[in-house]
Design a protein around this motif. Structure first.
Motif, mmCIF file in Angstrom:
data_model
loop_
_atom_site.group_PDB
_atom_site.id
_atom_site.type_symbol
_atom_site.label_atom_id
_atom_site.label_comp_id
_atom_site.label_asym_id
_atom_site.label_seq_id
_atom_site.Cartn_x
_atom_site.Cartn_y
_atom_site.Cartn_z
ATOM 1 N N ASP A 124 -5.088 -12.388 -18.551
ATOM 2 C CA ASP A 124 -5.223 -13.599 -17.735
ATOM 3 C C ASP A 124 -5.676 -13.310 -16.314
ATOM 4 O OD1 ASP A 124 -4.376 -15.084 -19.894
ATOM 5 O OD2 ASP A 124 -2.256 -15.036 -19.304
ATOM 6 N N THR A 125 -5.932 -12.048 -15.992
ATOM 7 C CA THR A 125 -6.350 -11.690 -14.632
ATOM 8 C C THR A 125 -7.870 -11.710 -14.532
ATOM 9 O OG1 THR A 125 -6.388 -9.312 -15.126
ATOM 10 C CG2 THR A 125 -4.326 -10.232 -14.301
ATOM 11 N N SER A 126 -8.350 -12.137 -13.381
ATOM 12 C CA SER A 126 -9.795 -12.125 -13.153
ATOM 13 C C SER A 126 -10.249 -10.776 -12.610
ATOM 14 C CB SER A 126 -10.200 -13.246 -12.191
ATOM 15 O OG SER A 126 -9.468 -13.138 -10.970
ATOM 16 N N TYR A 127 -9.355 -10.056 -11.945
ATOM 17 C CA TYR A 127 -9.612 -8.663 -11.607
ATOM 18 C C TYR A 127 -8.278 -7.961 -11.474
ATOM 19 C CZ TYR A 127 -8.283 -9.292 -6.673
ATOM 20 O OH TYR A 127 -7.598 -9.531 -5.524
ATOM 21 N N LEU A 128 -8.292 -6.646 -11.694
ATOM 22 C CA LEU A 128 -7.064 -5.850 -11.665
ATOM 23 C C LEU A 128 -7.417 -4.453 -11.187
ATOM 24 C CD1 LEU A 128 -4.051 -5.403 -12.382
ATOM 25 C CD2 LEU A 128 -4.772 -4.938 -14.726
ATOM 26 N N SER A 129 -6.765 -4.019 -10.108
ATOM 27 C CA SER A 129 -7.028 -2.672 -9.580
ATOM 28 C C SER A 129 -5.716 -1.967 -9.295
ATOM 29 C CB SER A 129 -7.870 -2.741 -8.303
ATOM 30 O OG SER A 129 -7.120 -3.286 -7.230
ATOM 31 N N CYS A 130 -5.765 -0.652 -9.370
ATOM 32 C CA CYS A 130 -4.563 0.161 -9.115
ATOM 33 C C CYS A 130 -4.997 1.515 -8.582
ATOM 34 C CB CYS A 130 -3.750 0.327 -10.402
ATOM 35 S SG CYS A 130 -2.288 1.370 -10.218
ATOM 36 N N HIS A 131 -4.340 1.983 -7.521
ATOM 37 C CA HIS A 131 -4.629 3.312 -6.993
ATOM 38 C C HIS A 131 -3.406 3.841 -6.256
ATOM 39 C CE1 HIS A 131 -5.595 0.676 -3.542
ATOM 40 N NE2 HIS A 131 -5.171 1.704 -2.805
ATOM 41 N N LEU A 132 -3.354 5.153 -6.120
ATOM 42 C CA LEU A 132 -2.281 5.777 -5.358
ATOM 43 C C LEU A 132 -2.538 5.586 -3.869
ATOM 44 C CD1 LEU A 132 -1.659 9.104 -7.290
ATOM 45 C CD2 LEU A 132 0.022 7.310 -6.891
ATOM 46 N N GLU A 133 -1.492 5.264 -3.145
ATOM 47 C CA GLU A 133 -1.597 5.029 -1.705
ATOM 48 C C GLU A 133 -0.915 6.176 -0.961
ATOM 49 O OE1 GLU A 133 -2.829 2.821 1.649
ATOM 50 O OE2 GLU A 133 -3.306 2.574 -0.474
ATOM 51 N N TYR A 134 -1.546 6.659 0.101
ATOM 52 C CA TYR A 134 -1.002 7.747 0.913
ATOM 53 C C TYR A 134 -0.863 7.292 2.363
ATOM 54 C CZ TYR A 134 -2.098 10.708 -3.053
ATOM 55 O OH TYR A 134 -2.144 11.257 -4.310
ATOM 56 N N ASP A 135 0.115 7.847 3.042
ATOM 57 C CA ASP A 135 0.342 7.550 4.448
ATOM 58 C C ASP A 135 0.567 8.861 5.177
ATOM 59 O OD1 ASP A 135 0.845 6.415 6.880
ATOM 60 O OD2 ASP A 135 2.850 5.684 6.376
ATOM 61 N N ASP A 136 -0.370 9.218 6.070
ATOM 62 C CA ASP A 136 -0.305 10.485 6.806
ATOM 63 C C ASP A 136 -0.192 11.675 5.859
ATOM 64 O OD1 ASP A 136 -0.485 9.103 9.117
ATOM 65 O OD2 ASP A 136 1.641 9.211 9.616
ATOM 66 N N GLY A 137 -0.926 11.635 4.757
ATOM 67 C CA GLY A 137 -0.926 12.748 3.832
ATOM 68 C C GLY A 137 0.231 12.764 2.863
ATOM 69 N N ARG A 138 1.144 11.791 2.955
ATOM 70 C CA ARG A 138 2.304 11.756 2.071
ATOM 71 C C ARG A 138 2.087 10.706 0.990
ATOM 72 N NH1 ARG A 138 7.861 12.970 2.464
ATOM 73 N NH2 ARG A 138 9.136 11.722 1.076
ATOM 74 N N LEU A 139 2.343 11.085 -0.239
ATOM 75 C CA LEU A 139 2.224 10.154 -1.348
ATOM 76 C C LEU A 139 3.262 9.054 -1.192
ATOM 77 C CD1 LEU A 139 1.135 9.314 -4.106
ATOM 78 C CD2 LEU A 139 2.734 10.919 -5.149
ATOM 79 N N GLU A 140 2.789 7.798 -1.149
ATOM 80 C CA GLU A 140 3.688 6.679 -0.926
ATOM 81 C C GLU A 140 4.005 5.928 -2.212
ATOM 82 O OE1 GLU A 140 5.210 5.410 2.003
ATOM 83 O OE2 GLU A 140 4.735 7.419 2.704
ATOM 84 N N CYS A 141 2.982 5.370 -2.860
ATOM 85 C CA CYS A 141 3.229 4.475 -3.980
ATOM 86 C C CYS A 141 1.925 4.199 -4.710
ATOM 87 C CB CYS A 141 3.816 3.150 -3.475
ATOM 88 S SG CYS A 141 2.693 2.270 -2.344
ATOM 89 N N TYR A 142 2.044 3.478 -5.829
ATOM 90 C CA TYR A 142 0.872 2.871 -6.447
ATOM 91 C C TYR A 142 0.680 1.487 -5.822
ATOM 92 C CZ TYR A 142 0.619 6.316 -10.235
ATOM 93 O OH TYR A 142 0.490 7.468 -10.964
ATOM 94 N N GLU A 143 -0.538 1.177 -5.419
ATOM 95 C CA GLU A 143 -0.834 -0.159 -4.907
ATOM 96 C C GLU A 143 -1.612 -0.908 -5.995
ATOM 97 O OE1 GLU A 143 -3.620 -1.640 -1.427
ATOM 98 O OE2 GLU A 143 -1.714 -0.891 -0.631
ATOM 99 N N VAL A 144 -1.014 -1.974 -6.494
ATOM 100 C CA VAL A 144 -1.611 -2.754 -7.577
ATOM 101 C C VAL A 144 -1.999 -4.126 -7.039
ATOM 102 C CG1 VAL A 144 -1.292 -3.641 -9.915
ATOM 103 C CG2 VAL A 144 -0.102 -1.550 -9.208
#
Length: 570
Positions: free
Chosen positions: A427-447
């Motif tokens: 039901d989504t018209s678009y869907l994206s997901c990537h790993l997010e980093y902050d100052d070189g530190r792995l933070e989260c998946y941003e969906v």
């Protein structure tokens, strides 16, 4: 014999007497006097007693040996494994007293670093400082882009965390004292049989294997063994940029520059490479040294195309310095003065001569006070041609291991976000997901995705799939159509406002927000609600807080529709 040994001997004597009581007195009492010569049994009794001290001594020897064996085993047992990776990969096995049991070179570069060192039996911090010193001496940590990775493997989570923190601080201090500009990355690696196998097959440390796997998670098309051959600084930059492709590598970049310059390998006395995969376009900076001259090239990191630098070097084509130009020290002073940084506070300070479109210049680089500085100073008159100041990503912990430390993957992160939103992927018209980093530190998946007129944005925990943040925003779609009697009416879709309708009121807006969040009024600590207007649409901005999260809502002032919902878990 000291008091402690006497006490042990007495306890052993008592234990022996209880375990095997003396039978001689009982035997004598039961014997009747015989006719003839009687042989006194007391003689045998005295003879047996002479062996008692020897038995006690033997028992004491057994106890002491057992104690010594236990202590030896404890001192010889591996409690932690610490690996240091730049391109050289070095592994240290350490006991619980933080003494080095073995120091192993995992590749040829590491053999050079450890040459002449006997680190067995030394304290861990002493060994690490010695290794860092050798890395500095061999030119591995002198550039701003350089990075060293510290990895700790230990079954004791508290000890692992303490070691990681202590060693990061120790290495950071050593680099600062040497005015080196390298970044320090650190991680705790949990036990993972698959990761250990990958590391062994690729002849790298488990710590570097964990970093390679994190990069590979960003782009599954990248080969694990090919990534393993890259340096830590290359892997760090790949991770920060989402790993769009496989770089050609330092050696290939150097060969491309040498060929473009029209030189043979034997004509180049020395070359140096600096990866800049986090810049656009991604490239390698290659410096060629030949017969006292230095030439700089930029080589595309993905294709190997030479982007900048003199071709077919000869006495006529090579750039020449301007007569009477400023010195390197003067260029350094100009850059430091412009940045307001003293030379003593500038880490990784480098000054090198370069040419850009035929103009001779000095490139000055350093880091200080949480920032990285890059300057281009014209050689002829000291004019500043370029000055850049970026945030310093120097000391970073790039992975917080949880269990095996394995990422859940993009598919699982998407599923967690869609499930929370109650939306099907179809039901989504678009869907994206990537790993997010902050100052070189792995933070989260941003969906991020859109369903109907609503946009959703989620932050998902990279190791456990927990929803850290959820935000949704509905976009109004107002259409006007004619009615049967010729009048005009407004059809509201997605929560847009129609004029001529009274406001629902603040209490109704609060109720709509609480209902959407699934939170009871009794669980709310603080709550605010105010009427606002945005592009002609009146809405209530509702904010409240519970023990677990903070919520922000935008409620259509006339219809009560939820236009925007944001949840931020503490």
């Amino acid at each position: 014999m000291d008091i402690r040994e006497q006490e042990i001997e007495q306890r052993l004597r008592t234990a022996m007497d209880h375990a095997a009581p003396d039978p001689w007195d009982r035997i004598l009492a039961s014997c009747e006097e015989q006719k003839g010569t009687v042989i006194p049994m007391t003689e045998f009794k005295k003879s047996r007693r002479r062996w008692a001290p020897l038995a006690v001594a033997a028992a004491l020897a057994v106890v002491c040996c057992a104690f010594g064996l236990t202590s030896w085993r404890s001192a010889s047992a591996v409690a932690s494994v610490v690996s240091l990776d730049v391109n050289p990969s070095i592994q240290l096995q350490v006991n619980k007293n933080e003494k080095v049991l073995s120091a192993d070179a995992l590749n040829q570069d590491a053999e050079v670093i450890l040459e002449g060192m006997d680190l067995k039996g030394t304290q861990l911090k002493v060994a690490v400082n010695a290794i860092v010193g050798s890395l500095l001496q061999n030119g591995y940590l002198d550039r701003l882009s350089s990075a060293i990775l510290i990895s700790v493997e230990d079954d004791d989570a508290l000890r692992a965390a303490r070691l990681e923190s202590d060693l990061t601080s120790e290495v950071g201090t050593a680099l600062q004292n040497a005015s080196a500009g390298a970044a320090v990355l650190s991680q705790v690696v949990g036990y993972d049989a698959d990761l250990i196998s990958l590391a062994q097959n690729s002849s790298i440390s488990v710590g570097k294997a964990a970093m390679v796997r994190d990069v590979q998670a960003l782009n599954s098309q990248l080969d694990f063994n090919a990534l393993s051959a890259l340096s830590v600084e290359e892997l760090k930059q790949l991770r920060e940029t989402g790993a769009p492709a496989m770089p050609i590598g330092k050696d290939a970049a150097a060969q491309a520059a040498i060929a473009y310059a029209g030189l043979t390998a034997s004509a180049v006395s020395y070359y140096d490479m600096d990866p800049e995969l986090d810049e656009y376009p991604a490239h390698y900076e290659v410096e060629l040294y030949t017969n006292g001259s230095e030439f700089s090239y930029d080589v595309d990191a993905w294709t190997g195309e030479v982007l900048k630098g003199p071709a077919n070097i000869s006495s006529t084509s090579a750039p020449t310095t301007t007569s009477g130009g400023i010195t390197a020290d003067k260029a350094k002073s100009i850059a430091l003065a412009d940045a307001g940084v003293s030379e003593s506070a500038a880490l990784g300070l480098q000054v090198k001569q370069d040419w850009d479109d035929g103009v001779a210049l000095y490139e000055v680089e350093f880091r200080s006070g949480g920032a990285e500085y890059e300057y281009d100073i014209r050689l002829s008159d000291g004019a500043i041609l370029k000055s850049e100041r970026d945030e310093d990503n120097n000391y970073t912990h790039f992975a917080a291991a949880s269990g095996s430390g394995a990422l859940i993957g993009e598919a699982a992160a998407q599923s967690a976000a869609l499930s929370h939103a109650g939306v099907k992927a179809a039901d989504t018209s678009y869907l994206s997901c990537h790993l997010e980093y902050d100052d070189g530190r792995l933070e989260c998946y941003e969906v991020e995705f859109r369903a109907g007129s609503t946009e959703y944005e989620y932050e998902i925990g990279p190791y456990d799939g927990a929803v850290w943040k959820a935000e949704r925003e509905s976009h109004a779609a107002v259409s006007t159509s004619g009615t049967t009697d010729g009048a005009t009416s407004s059809t509201v879709s997605g929560g847009s406002s129609s004029s001529g309708t009274s406001f629902i009121g603040a209490e109704a807006a609060k109720s709509a927000a609480l209902s959407h969040a699934g939170v009871s009024a009794s669980a709310v600590r603080e709550m605010e609600c105010e009427l606002d207007e945005d592009d002609g649409i009146y809405l209530y901005e509702v904010e409240f807080e519970t023990a677990q999260a903070e919520y922000e809502y935008e409620i259509d002032a006339r219809t009560g529709a939820v236009l925007k919902a944001e949840q931020d878990w503490d």
